[in-house]
Design a protein around this motif. Sequence first.
Motif, PDB file in Angstrom:
ATOM      1  N   PHE A  55     125.386   7.937  87.068  1.00 44.64           N
ATOM      2  CA  PHE A  55     125.806   6.884  87.991  1.00 44.64           C
ATOM      3  C   PHE A  55     124.635   6.516  88.894  1.00 44.64           C
ATOM      4  CE2 PHE A  55     129.640   9.223  86.914  1.00 44.64           C
ATOM      5  CZ  PHE A  55     130.498   8.203  86.568  1.00 44.64           C
ATOM      6  N   HIS A  56     124.585   5.249  89.277  1.00 41.59           N
ATOM      7  CA  HIS A  56     123.546   4.749  90.169  1.00 41.59           C
ATOM      8  C   HIS A  56     124.213   4.284  91.455  1.00 41.59           C
ATOM      9  CE1 HIS A  56     120.480   4.554  86.930  1.00 41.59           C
ATOM     10  NE2 HIS A  56     121.564   4.402  86.183  1.00 41.59           N
ATOM     11  N   ILE A  57     123.714   4.800  92.570  1.00 44.68           N
ATOM     12  CA  ILE A  57     124.229   4.406  93.889  1.00 44.68           C
ATOM     13  C   ILE A  57     123.049   3.913  94.707  1.00 44.68           C
ATOM     14  CG2 ILE A  57     125.331   5.185  96.008  1.00 44.68           C
ATOM     15  CD1 ILE A  57     126.727   7.350  94.409  1.00 44.68           C
ATOM     16  N   ILE A  63     138.195   5.115  83.598  1.00 43.32           N
ATOM     17  CA  ILE A  63     137.184   4.343  84.325  1.00 43.32           C
ATOM     18  C   ILE A  63     137.608   4.152  85.774  1.00 43.32           C
ATOM     19  CG2 ILE A  63     136.124   2.051  84.509  1.00 43.32           C
ATOM     20  CD1 ILE A  63     136.107   1.985  81.430  1.00 43.32           C
ATOM     21  N   PHE A  64     138.878   3.864  85.993  1.00 48.95           N
ATOM     22  CA  PHE A  64     139.379   3.673  87.354  1.00 48.95           C
ATOM     23  C   PHE A  64     139.232   4.949  88.181  1.00 48.95           C
ATOM     24  CE2 PHE A  64     142.938   3.728  90.403  1.00 48.95           C
ATOM     25  CZ  PHE A  64     142.565   2.640  91.178  1.00 48.95           C
ATOM     26  N   GLU A  65     139.581   6.098  87.601  1.00 48.70           N
ATOM     27  CA  GLU A  65     139.461   7.372  88.317  1.00 48.70           C
ATOM     28  C   GLU A  65     138.004   7.689  88.642  1.00 48.70           C
ATOM     29  OE1 GLU A  65     141.409  10.213  85.819  1.00 48.70           O
ATOM     30  OE2 GLU A  65     143.392   9.383  86.214  1.00 48.70           O
ATOM     31  N   GLN A  66     137.100   7.449  87.685  1.00 49.60           N
ATOM     32  CA  GLN A  66     135.680   7.699  87.940  1.00 49.60           C
ATOM     33  C   GLN A  66     135.142   6.745  88.993  1.00 49.60           C
ATOM     34  OE1 GLN A  66     133.782   7.476  84.134  1.00 49.60           O
ATOM     35  NE2 GLN A  66     134.125   9.631  83.701  1.00 49.60           N
ATOM     36  N   SER A  67     135.595   5.511  88.964  1.00 46.71           N
ATOM     37  CA  SER A  67     135.166   4.533  89.960  1.00 46.71           C
ATOM     38  C   SER A  67     135.598   4.966  91.355  1.00 46.71           C
ATOM     39  CB  SER A  67     135.755   3.169  89.619  1.00 46.71           C
ATOM     40  OG  SER A  67     135.481   2.235  90.628  1.00 46.71           O
ATOM     41  N   SER A  95     133.932   7.211  96.406  1.00 43.32           N
ATOM     42  CA  SER A  95     134.167   8.216  97.429  1.00 43.32           C
ATOM     43  C   SER A  95     132.876   8.984  97.740  1.00 43.32           C
ATOM     44  CB  SER A  95     135.266   9.171  96.964  1.00 43.32           C
ATOM     45  OG  SER A  95     135.421  10.233  97.852  1.00 43.32           O
ATOM     46  N   ILE A  96     132.119   9.310  96.702  1.00 45.11           N
ATOM     47  CA  ILE A  96     130.831   9.996  96.892  1.00 45.11           C
ATOM     48  C   ILE A  96     129.883   9.112  97.688  1.00 45.11           C
ATOM     49  CG2 ILE A  96     128.772  10.822  95.679  1.00 45.11           C
ATOM     50  CD1 ILE A  96     130.656  11.769  93.433  1.00 45.11           C
ATOM     51  N   ALA A  97     129.805   7.833  97.320  1.00 43.62           N
ATOM     52  CA  ALA A  97     128.920   6.903  98.037  1.00 43.62           C
ATOM     53  C   ALA A  97     129.327   6.794  99.503  1.00 43.62           C
ATOM     54  CB  ALA A  97     128.939   5.538  97.365  1.00 43.62           C
ATOM     55  N   ASP A  98     130.631   6.721  99.768  1.00 40.18           N
ATOM     56  CA  ASP A  98     131.105   6.652 101.159  1.00 40.18           C
ATOM     57  C   ASP A  98     130.749   7.918 101.929  1.00 40.18           C
ATOM     58  OD1 ASP A  98     132.132   4.145 100.688  1.00 40.18           O
ATOM     59  OD2 ASP A  98     134.212   4.832 100.440  1.00 40.18           O
ATOM     60  N   ASP A  99     130.952   9.086 101.316  1.00 37.60           N
ATOM     61  CA  ASP A  99     130.619  10.347 101.977  1.00 37.60           C
ATOM     62  C   ASP A  99     129.122  10.434 102.289  1.00 37.60           C
ATOM     63  OD1 ASP A  99     133.207  11.234 102.053  1.00 37.60           O
ATOM     64  OD2 ASP A  99     133.016  12.532 100.298  1.00 37.60           O
TER      65      ASP A  99
END
Length: 136
Positions: free
Chosen positions: A126-128, A55-59, A64-68
């Motif tokens: 995932f929802h962003i 879970i930590f790695e996926q988080s 990181s995707i959201a930041d990019d």
Amino acid sequence: MNHNVRSKHRQIVKSQSGYTIMEAIIAIAVCGSGLVMILGLYGMAVKTEMVSNTIFEQSLEINSIADDINLSLKEESVKSLPESVDRILKSKYPDYALTEVRQDSQTSLYELKILHKGGNSMDKLFHIKIFWSSDE
């Protein structure tokens, strides 16, 4: 009479010599069940740690995707939000795919649904939420 004295002496010696076989079996059973419980707790702790690490790695990866995505939207003049997100995902995160872009009740708030195609045929959604306006 000498025989009776000897048998009484043996009975006394037997009762003082240690545990009976039943006492030993009960002691082994109690110790064994305690050991089984401890090993069961240890196994659950190991599984919990593995799930927690996953879970930590996926988080970290989804953040990181959201930041990019947010950085890309600020730096470029983006005409189409889905095309820009698709381009980012294909270039840096090939296991992820944009499945839906939905505009929230606020005019510049969007919800992105991103699907992760993982191993073991386990897909995760995932929802962003991001702020974006085509006028910027």
